[in-house]
Scaffold this active site. Structure first.
Site, PDB file in Angstrom:
ATOM      1  N   THR A 131      99.958  36.991  23.549  1.00 33.99           N
ATOM      2  CA  THR A 131      98.977  37.336  21.467  1.00 33.99           C
ATOM      3  C   THR A 131      97.856  38.068  22.857  1.00 33.99           C
ATOM      4  OG1 THR A 131     100.569  36.194  20.778  1.00 33.99           O
ATOM      5  CG2 THR A 131      98.378  36.902  19.727  1.00 33.99           C
ATOM      6  N   LYS A 154     101.652  40.688  22.602  1.00 34.83           N
ATOM      7  CA  LYS A 154     101.128  41.007  20.946  1.00 34.83           C
ATOM      8  C   LYS A 154     100.394  41.421  20.470  1.00 34.83           C
ATOM      9  CE  LYS A 154     102.521  38.476  16.490  1.00 34.83           C
ATOM     10  NZ  LYS A 154     102.877  37.435  15.768  1.00 34.83           N
ATOM     11  N   LYS A 156      96.844  41.583  18.213  1.00 36.15           N
ATOM     12  CA  LYS A 156      96.271  40.953  16.531  1.00 36.15           C
ATOM     13  C   LYS A 156      95.976  41.986  15.488  1.00 36.15           C
ATOM     14  CE  LYS A 156      98.894  37.131  15.266  1.00 36.15           C
ATOM     15  NZ  LYS A 156      99.112  36.859  14.435  1.00 36.15           N
ATOM     16  N   ASP A 181     100.955  42.930  14.936  1.00 36.29           N
ATOM     17  CA  ASP A 181     100.896  42.155  14.059  1.00 36.29           C
ATOM     18  C   ASP A 181      99.993  42.501  13.127  1.00 36.29           C
ATOM     19  OD1 ASP A 181     101.477  40.153  12.287  1.00 36.29           O
ATOM     20  OD2 ASP A 181     101.635  38.248  13.551  1.00 36.29           O
ATOM     21  N   GLU A 207     104.712  44.199  13.282  1.00 35.73           N
ATOM     22  CA  GLU A 207     105.661  43.194  12.107  1.00 35.73           C
ATOM     23  C   GLU A 207     104.109  42.915  10.817  1.00 35.73           C
ATOM     24  OE1 GLU A 207     105.279  38.150  13.369  1.00 35.73           O
ATOM     25  OE2 GLU A 207     104.690  39.331  14.689  1.00 35.73           O
ATOM     26  N   ASP A 230     107.271  38.864   8.581  1.00 42.50           N
ATOM     27  CA  ASP A 230     107.228  38.119   9.022  1.00 42.50           C
ATOM     28  C   ASP A 230     106.954  37.030   7.595  1.00 42.50           C
ATOM     29  OD1 ASP A 230     106.534  35.655   9.665  1.00 42.50           O
ATOM     30  OD2 ASP A 230     104.511  36.020  10.865  1.00 42.50           O
ATOM     31  N   LYS A 252     110.232  31.432  11.763  1.00 44.91           N
ATOM     32  CA  LYS A 252     109.333  30.967  12.517  1.00 44.91           C
ATOM     33  C   LYS A 252     109.825  28.941  11.964  1.00 44.91           C
ATOM     34  CE  LYS A 252     105.218  33.601  12.814  1.00 44.91           C
ATOM     35  NZ  LYS A 252     104.580  33.477  11.867  1.00 44.91           N
ATOM     36  N   CYS A 280     105.820  32.477  16.504  1.00 49.91           N
ATOM     37  CA  CYS A 280     105.190  30.293  16.685  1.00 49.91           C
ATOM     38  C   CYS A 280     104.133  30.074  15.539  1.00 49.91           C
ATOM     39  CB  CYS A 280     104.890  30.135  18.055  1.00 49.91           C
ATOM     40  SG  CYS A 280     103.941  30.715  19.003  1.00 49.91           S
ATOM     41  N   ASP A 302     108.332  35.250  21.376  1.00 53.83           N
ATOM     42  CA  ASP A 302     106.886  34.897  20.901  1.00 53.83           C
ATOM     43  C   ASP A 302     106.716  33.524  20.706  1.00 53.83           C
ATOM     44  OD1 ASP A 302     104.530  35.283  20.140  1.00 53.83           O
ATOM     45  OD2 ASP A 302     104.234  35.714  18.450  1.00 53.83           O
ATOM     46  N   ASP A 304     104.413  31.613  22.700  1.00 60.14           N
ATOM     47  CA  ASP A 304     103.043  31.656  24.045  1.00 60.14           C
ATOM     48  C   ASP A 304     102.285  30.566  22.900  1.00 60.14           C
ATOM     49  OD1 ASP A 304     102.020  32.895  21.469  1.00 60.14           O
ATOM     50  OD2 ASP A 304     100.482  34.646  22.961  1.00 60.14           O
TER      51      ASP A 304
END
Length: 333
Positions: A131, A154, A156, A181, A207, A230, A252, A280, A302, A304
């Site tokens: 991320t 990933k 953000k 995301d 996401e 999500d 999740k 996560c 995902d 990490d």
């Protein structure tokens, strides 16, 4: 020979704080530590563990989760099992910690791995995303360049300026597969432009672009990039309403309330035609370990969280580059 009856299950729970390496920023804010709640259930000298991350987005706090877990001492002592736990507690972080602790206890008492007891194939290493926190485009490009050797990133995002961010990130990591995301930060007004910017940058998955409960526009607009739910998805009961709006779902364990529901949800989501992502929170390997069972059927992994911490707990998951390996029994399961 007279058998010795099993002693009742005992419970210990606590809040733990794990420093993050630097800081971690998404559209809703920045944090410098991962606050987790750990549940330990013991029987006949054997202890099973589970970890959860209470999420303020859903009105959860570490203190409330701890209280909810501790309130289950009597039912546990009376013999409640994982299946009965699903009805005894609502889905959420607290149930996740207990569900995973009971699964770990079950495996350790049987002298077997949990996937054997569940009739699932043994988990294999999977490629996990890494991320990149939200920030100015230049700062995100700099962080991305340091991680450009990773196969899957990933990113953000946070709303205003996202087109510039994703373009800068792609330039810094030309060979990596990219997911983004938005954490509910986009609006109907900028949805089409941001989708196009992501498509132009070769993004594979977006996401949760719109706020949960305000995502109807996803059913009315062409989606040039796969869109994943999500915050709009929690457990099996929430899947049907997502059809036509989303192409994938992020499972999740803190949302589903544990591995038991997460496995059932993954099966149900696949049957409905959704791609599966296993996600996560920022947490230790004890949170990630049960999710490795879901990762086996997931298109996007995902997990990490431990890589973002200043240190992980003992016997943590092994990461080799972007590969994450299944847990040893000393950690979980």
């Amino acid at each position: 020979m007279t058998s010795i009856p099993s002693r009742a299950v005992s419970l210990v729970a606590r809040i733990e704080r794990w420093p993050i390496a630097g800081s971690f920023t998404i559209s809703r804010g920045t944090k410098t530590e991962a606050v987790v709640v750990v549940a330990e259930v013991s029987q006949d000298g054997v202890t099973g563990r589970g970890e959860c991350v209470p999420y303020p987005r859903y009105g959860e706090t570490p203190e409330a989760a701890l209280s909810a877990i501790q309130a289950m001492q009597a039912p546990l002592a009376s013999g409640i099992d994982r299946n009965a736990l699903q009805a005894a507690m609502p889905a959420g972080a607290a149930r996740n910690a207990l569900d995973c602790a009971l699964a770990d206890l079950e495996a350790k008492r049987a002298g077997a791995r949990i996937w054997q007891l569940l009739g699932r194939p043994a988990p294999e290493p999977r490629t996990t995303a890494y991320t990149i926190s939200l920030g100015p485009a230049e700062a995100m490009a700099e962080a991305t360049a340091k991680a450009a050797h990773r196969a899957l990133l990933k990113i953000k995002l946070g709303g205003e300026g996202d087109a510039a961010r994703i373009a800068a990130v792609r330039k810094a990591a030309p060979a990596s597969e990219l997911m983004v995301d938005a954490n509910e930060a986009w609006t109907e007004d900028n949805l089409a432009a941001n989708l196009k910017a992501c498509a132009d940058a070769g993004v594979t998955l977006i996401e949760q672009p719109l706020p949960a409960g305000k995502d109807e526009a996803l059913a009315r607009i062409e989606r040039p990039v796969m869109v994943c739910a999500d915050e709009s998805v929690h457990d099996r009961a929430s899947l049907e309403a997502l059809r036509g709006r989303y192409d994938a779902v992020n499972i999740k364990l803190d949302k589903t309330g544990g591995l038991t529901e997460a496995l059932a949800m993954a099966d149900a989501a696949g049957a409905l035609g959704f791609e599966i992502m296993i996600g996560c929170m920022v947490a230790t390997s004890l949170s990630m370990a049960p999710a490795m069972l879901i990762a086996q059927a997931a298109r996007f992994v995902d997990l990490d969280g431990p890589l973002l911490l200043a240190r992980d707990r003992d016997h943590g998951l092994r990461y080799a580059g972007s590969l994450v390996y299944p847990p040893d029994a000393a950690l979980w399961g």
